[in-house]
Design an enzyme around this catalytic site. Structure first.
Site, mmCIF file in Angstrom:
data_model
loop_
_atom_site.group_PDB
_atom_site.id
_atom_site.type_symbol
_atom_site.label_atom_id
_atom_site.label_comp_id
_atom_site.label_asym_id
_atom_site.label_seq_id
_atom_site.Cartn_x
_atom_site.Cartn_y
_atom_site.Cartn_z
ATOM 1 N N GLY A 155 0.559 -1.410 0.069
ATOM 2 C CA GLY A 155 0.250 -0.099 -0.286
ATOM 3 C C GLY A 155 0.438 0.814 -0.318
ATOM 4 N N ARG A 178 -1.708 -8.191 -2.071
ATOM 5 C CA ARG A 178 -3.010 -8.981 -2.774
ATOM 6 C C ARG A 178 -3.017 -9.313 -3.924
ATOM 7 N NH1 ARG A 178 -7.235 -7.003 1.911
ATOM 8 N NH2 ARG A 178 -6.123 -5.552 1.303
ATOM 9 N N ALA A 238 3.908 -2.910 10.195
ATOM 10 C CA ALA A 238 2.570 -3.480 10.497
ATOM 11 C C ALA A 238 1.500 -3.758 11.428
ATOM 12 C CB ALA A 238 2.486 -4.026 8.972
ATOM 13 N N ARG A 239 1.757 -4.727 12.432
ATOM 14 C CA ARG A 239 0.542 -5.023 13.138
ATOM 15 C C ARG A 239 0.609 -6.532 14.074
ATOM 16 N NH1 ARG A 239 -0.622 -0.572 14.037
ATOM 17 N NH2 ARG A 239 -2.422 0.466 14.026
ATOM 18 N N GLU A 268 0.735 -6.961 22.445
ATOM 19 C CA GLU A 268 1.607 -5.592 22.753
ATOM 20 C C GLU A 268 0.540 -4.872 23.523
ATOM 21 O OE1 GLU A 268 2.231 -3.712 18.959
ATOM 22 O OE2 GLU A 268 0.913 -2.533 18.921
ATOM 23 N N HIS A 286 5.691 0.504 19.527
ATOM 24 C CA HIS A 286 4.842 1.412 18.552
ATOM 25 C C HIS A 286 5.213 2.389 18.228
ATOM 26 C CE1 HIS A 286 0.277 -0.028 16.750
ATOM 27 N NE2 HIS A 286 0.822 1.072 15.575
ATOM 28 N N ILE A 287 6.121 3.627 17.506
ATOM 29 C CA ILE A 287 6.261 4.602 17.267
ATOM 30 C C ILE A 287 6.546 5.034 16.027
ATOM 31 C CG2 ILE A 287 7.508 4.813 19.440
ATOM 32 C CD1 ILE A 287 9.699 4.493 18.403
HETATM 33 C C1 DGY Z 1 -1.415 3.456 12.936
HETATM 34 O O1 DGY Z 1 -1.549 4.441 12.365
HETATM 35 O O2 DGY Z 1 -1.964 2.718 12.315
HETATM 36 C C2 DGY Z 1 -0.239 3.159 13.861
HETATM 37 O O3 DGY Z 1 0.280 1.800 13.477
HETATM 38 C C3 DGY Z 1 0.115 3.882 14.989
HETATM 39 O O4 DGY Z 1 -0.911 3.019 15.835
#
Ligand code: DGY
Length: 327
Positions: A155, A178, A238-239, A268, A286-287
């Protein structure tokens, strides 16, 4: 009467002031420890919410919030939202894309470089007083320039990472997504589409930038780590949940891959205890989007969405535009 808005956690005072010009605002400028019941009850007393991407908005919560009309996430990620449930309950969902793209790509590169060139290991070494003399073989890292970069999730942020790799570091860029990008977009970020397996086998540095979903859960697990080069690095901006953190910790501790840089974690803010044992992983809380300017822009975009919704019946970055169309 002005609509009532809840802001779930502390944000910049200037954004609260701006919201107060349009709404009755319940601000939580001291970080609340929300329980699910407490969050649901608080949300139910409002017409709209500015959320931070971590508060659940799902079928059970929505069933208790018949007054709620919109939730505006300050983050681009929205795995706290059950968007189909929000659509069924006729609650508008918005997120905050674009404003964080370049900042997050910068941080992806920071983690890639820190992991590949062992920056945090080197810093710990110096701070511990271990540095006695210069040595030819001290903390050898992996090359970044001229290497092969593999990006999973292409993306806006993935493409920004690709541009940095290709234009800044002369990297060969592979991607998996994808759907394949247009020929123009591929040319613009000098990236070639490959299968996930080919990417994992060929990349020197793998960067994960895909959204979390049931389908992307454990995109990288033991089987995928086994496909990577022993000299490879893995970066997750990402996550949490996209990587099987237990499997990654084993791969790092056993030397199956060389290093990792992680900004996000399963469960987390807890971090898998085995990751904490690995010296070859760079850990961040997560910064990825955290510069003041970017976080402020994210907060203003969430506020813009709330204001546009209540004053014009529209939003800037809707996730379920069909709800707006039906109003
Ligand atoms: C987002 O914008 O998804 C960043 O990971 C901050 O949460």
């Amino acid at each position: 009467m002005k609509p009532a808005i809840i802001v779930s956690r502390p944000i910049y005072a200037e954004v609260i002031d701006r919201l107060r010009n349009h709404f009755e605002v319940t601000a939580h400028q001291t970080d609340p420890e929300w329980t699910l019941a407490g969050w649901t009850q608080a949300l139910s007393a409002h017409d709209g919410a500015l959320t931070m991407g971590i508060e659940p908005v799902n079928d059970a919560v929505l069933s208790a919030c018949p007054r709620l009309k919109i939730c505006a996430n300050l983050s681009v990620g929205y795995n706290n939202f059950d968007v189909p449930a929000m659509t069924r309950h006729r609650v508008v969902a918005t997120n905050a894309p674009d404003v964080l793209t370049e900042t997050t790509a910068d941080f992806g590169f920071a983690l890639l470089m820190a992991a590949a060139r062992r920056v945090t290991e080197a810093e710990r070494y110096v701070r511990a007083g271990h540095w006695q003399k210069w040595a030819l073989d001290m903390l050898p890292g992996m090359a970044v320039h001229g290497s092969t970069l593999g990006i999973i999730g292409m993306g806006r942020i993935g493409q920004a990472v690709a541009r940095r790799g290709a234009l800044g570091f002369g990297m060969r860029v592979l991607y998996h997504n994808r759907s394949r990008l247009s020929a123009e977009a591929e040319a613009e970020c000098r990236a070639s589409y490959v299968t996930k397996q080919a990417l994992l086998e060929q990349a020197d540095h793998v960067v994960l930038v895909l959204p979390y979903s049931k389908e992307s859960h454990h995109t990288i697990g033991a089987a995928e780590l086994a496909m990577m080069k022993p000299t490879a690095t893995l970066v997750n901006i990402a996550r949490g949940g996209i990587v099987d953190d237990a499997a990654l910790a084993q791969a790092l501790l056993s030397g199956q891959i060389a290093a990792a840089g992680l900004d996000v974690f399963e469960g987390e803010p807890s971090v898998h205890p085995d990751l904490l044992k690995a010296s070859n992983v760079v850990l961040a809380p997560h910064i990825g989007s955290s510069t003041r300017a970017t976080r402020l822009a994210m907060a203003h975009l969430a506020a813009d969405n709330l204001i546009a919704f209540f004053e014009k019946g529209t939003t800037l970055t809707p996730l379920n535009p069909e709800v707006l169309a039906a109003i």
